[in-house]
Motif scaffolding. Sequence first.
Motif, short mmCIF file in Angstrom:
data_model
loop_
_atom_site.label_atom_id
_atom_site.label_comp_id
_atom_site.label_asym_id
_atom_site.label_seq_id
_atom_site.Cartn_x
_atom_site.Cartn_y
_atom_site.Cartn_z
N TRP A 72 43.95 52.22 44.75
CA TRP A 72 43.34 51.34 43.76
C TRP A 72 42.72 50.16 44.49
CZ3 TRP A 72 48.43 51.30 44.84
CH2 TRP A 72 49.06 50.09 45.06
N ASN A 73 41.87 49.45 43.79
CA ASN A 73 41.33 48.22 44.36
C ASN A 73 41.43 47.12 43.32
OD1 ASN A 73 39.27 48.96 42.65
ND2 ASN A 73 37.65 48.74 44.14
N GLU A 74 41.45 45.90 43.82
CA GLU A 74 41.53 44.75 42.95
C GLU A 74 40.75 43.61 43.58
OE1 GLU A 74 45.73 44.16 42.62
OE2 GLU A 74 45.90 43.25 44.59
N THR A 75 40.44 42.63 42.79
CA THR A 75 39.71 41.47 43.27
C THR A 75 40.66 40.27 43.27
OG1 THR A 75 37.71 42.37 42.28
CG2 THR A 75 37.65 40.06 42.92
N ASP A 76 40.75 39.59 44.42
CA ASP A 76 41.64 38.43 44.50
C ASP A 76 40.94 37.18 43.95
OD1 ASP A 76 39.88 37.60 46.49
OD2 ASP A 76 41.29 37.89 48.14
N GLY A 79 37.45 36.29 45.07
CA GLY A 79 36.40 37.25 44.76
C GLY A 79 36.29 38.39 45.77
N GLU A 80 37.23 38.48 46.68
CA GLU A 80 37.25 39.56 47.67
C GLU A 80 37.88 40.81 47.08
OE1 GLU A 80 36.05 39.38 50.88
OE2 GLU A 80 35.28 37.41 50.31
N THR A 81 37.29 41.96 47.37
CA THR A 81 37.84 43.22 46.91
C THR A 81 38.89 43.71 47.90
OG1 THR A 81 35.77 43.78 45.83
CG2 THR A 81 37.27 45.60 46.28
N LEU A 82 40.06 44.00 47.40
CA LEU A 82 41.16 44.50 48.22
C LEU A 82 41.45 45.95 47.84
CD1 LEU A 82 43.56 41.46 47.80
CD2 LEU A 82 42.04 41.91 49.73
#
Length: 181
Positions: A72-76, A79-82
């Motif tokens: 999965w990915n998320e945004t911190d 605004g960075e995508t992790l």
Amino acid sequence: MEPQAGAVKYAHPQVVFFTCFFKAAALGFYLLGSWVTSSFVIDFVVCVLLIALDFWVVKNVSGRILVGLRWWNETDEQGETLWHFESLDQASLDQLSKTDAWVFWWTLYATPAVWLGFGLIQLIRLSFDYLLIVIVAVVLGAANIYGYTKCRRDAKKQIQQFAAQTMAQNFASTLTSALAV
């Protein structure tokens, strides 16, 4: 009723079914939708809905159950995508059904390849509206390929073994059918 000799046994037949169903439904409606309706908008909405359902099933259900992988990915806050990748330990991975995994990996890689073929046809025909459907399918398929390839420990080794096994099986089946004649 007893199962037939040589019948394929899946550890998770419902998951395998839905892994294949939404892919086949999206491809089928893409091919036959214009016979059902004359509206591109309806074709587009139905195809994208089926493609999105396929993406969701593969990402959130099939990957975890059939091959023991999750991404999965998320945004911190900045605004960075992790991106996050998880895999079962090797002992648990070894206990998963090889047949289920085979279906998962084949459909994961083959479906975007089929969509790319349809995209090439639409480019040749200069049919850019239906090319949009292909782009959605390829992008979502590529996201799953990226996620699951990154999840997979020793992904390169696994893909090489998969290709060698498939070629060996095809060779054996060709040889068997040639000798049977």
